[in-house]
Design an enzyme around this catalytic site. Structure first.
Site: not given
Ligand SMILES: Cc1ncc(COP(=O)(O)O)c(C=O)c1O
Length: 381
Positions: A338-339
């Site tokens: 998620c980054a």
């Protein structure tokens, strides 16, 4: 199973957390503080204990500064959307979790604010001077991670807060990877808002999160409704924490969180930190120099969390994660975590990397077993 995905959520939880949730469900699971009966009062006490425990952990001036949320993402949305106004400028990093970067990108795309994204330094920390340089007279908020969930390096929050304040801006810290993993003192560091999940380093169950809001900082509520108090008023109460809390809370979860915080207090953040870091160090040392394995996150001398990010040459990160799960019973996380911006900085976008994150309950031998399995997969033993 050897669980090395504690950066996503910690597992297992201390037995006292499970016991507190069970006791709550069996004896006290009425709506907290809403009823004038014993069950409601007992339920309210569990919620108050969790709030006081968080205020204590953060060294917050008082417990009313702590608002319960659904998770870290919810707390970040409340902070960003409750604080920012049309026309504001925001300074953030290029490597935030999507829980920060997506709400900001959405507001930016809608033409409501402008955003400057600062890259990490070579040691994967954020430079306060670079933040200072990115600020302009319209900057109202500096929104930055305390520690990236891909890099693991801890940022210097007090210096970042000073850079924000010198520019006339407030600071919001995403402390998802820091709370419980390192000491944090919101007043000493001069932080305005701190958002975090309670299901990682605080040993609470999923569905718990919190937002610290400095006294005097005015945040618009995103949700209004029942609070159990001042029912005669047509408008939502102004006073904290009820201003930002509406509806029935996750009291089952907060009863567990209160026990998780008591466990952390009794054990000591320093002891948890030492144990987790010793495991991460043993894992990294065992893998350093192994042919076919590249350690990506260990750079520089900045203090860190227990996250170790790596690549195995010739294998996709998800393939490594699946092989560790299927063949060795080891849980790690592959992909982008998620980054995506953090992976761009490491040069691992769009493929991603393998992340192992150690927790207090990992056994001594887990680091060696996982490192041996990865070395075998890499063919470098
Ligand atoms: C740095 C960071 N920020 C925010 C979040 C979001 O937390 P939650 O999953 O509780 O919404 C996470 C969770 O992985 C995280 O690592």
């Amino acid at each position: 199973m050897i669980y090395l995905d504690n950066a996503a959520t910690s597992w297992p939880k201390p037995p006292a957390v499970l016991a507190a949730m069970r006791e709550f469900a069996e004896r006290w699971a009425a709506n907290p503080d809403r009823g004038c009966h014993r069950m409601g009062i007992e339920a309210g006490q569990r919620v108050a204990q969790a709030r006081a425990g968080l205020a204590d952990l953060l060294a917050a001036p008082d417990a009313s500064c702590v608002v319960f949320t659904l998770n870290g993402t919810d707390a970040l949305n409340m902070a960003l959307k409750g604080f920012l106004r049309d026309g504001d400028h925001v300074v953030t990093t290029s490597y935030e979790h999507n829980s920060v970067s997506r709400p900001l990108a959405g507001l930016e795309r809608a033409g409501r604010l402008s955003v400057t994204r600062v890259d990490p330094q070579d040691d994967l920390t954020l430079s306060p001077d670079a933040v200072r340089r990115a600020c302009n007279p319209k900057t109202r908020l500096v929104a930055v991670t305390a520690a990236s969930n891909v890099f693991g390096a801890l940022n210097d929050l007090a210096s970042l807060a000073k850079a924000a304040h010198d520019a006339g801006a407030a600071i919001l810290v995403d402390a998802a990877q820091m709370v419980g993993a390192a000491r944090i003192d919101v007043a000493a560091a001069g932080l305005d808002m701190v958002a975090f999940p309670c299901h990682k380093g605080l040993f609470g169950p999923m569905g718990t999160g919190a937002l610290y809001v400095r006294p005097g900082l005015d945040l618009r509520p995103l949700r209004e409704g029942g609070t159990g108090a001042r029912s005669e008023d047509e408008t939502h109460p102004e006073e904290m924490p009820y201003r930002l809390e509406a509806g029935t809370p996750n009291a089952h979860g907060l009863a567990g969180l209160a026990a998780g915080l008591a466990f952390l207090r009794d054990t000591g953040v320093e002891r948890v930190r030492e144990r987790e870091l010793a495991l991460a160090r043993a894992f990294s040392e065992r893998l350093s120099g192994v042919k076919g394995v590249t350690l990506l996150s260990a750079r520089g001398s900045a203090p860190r969390t227990s996250i170790v990010t790596l690549r195995v040459s010739g294998m996709a990160s998800q393939e490594v994660a699946a092989a560790l799960d299927g063949r060795y019973g080891i849980a790690v996380r592959g992909g982008l975590h998620c980054a995506p911006g953090a992976h761009r900085a490491l040069g691992t976008f769009p493929e991603g990397a393998v992340r192992a994150s150690f927790g207090f309950f990992n056994a001594e031998g887990d680091a060696e077993s996982a490192a041996r399995a990865i070395a075998e997969l890499a063919g470098g033993v």
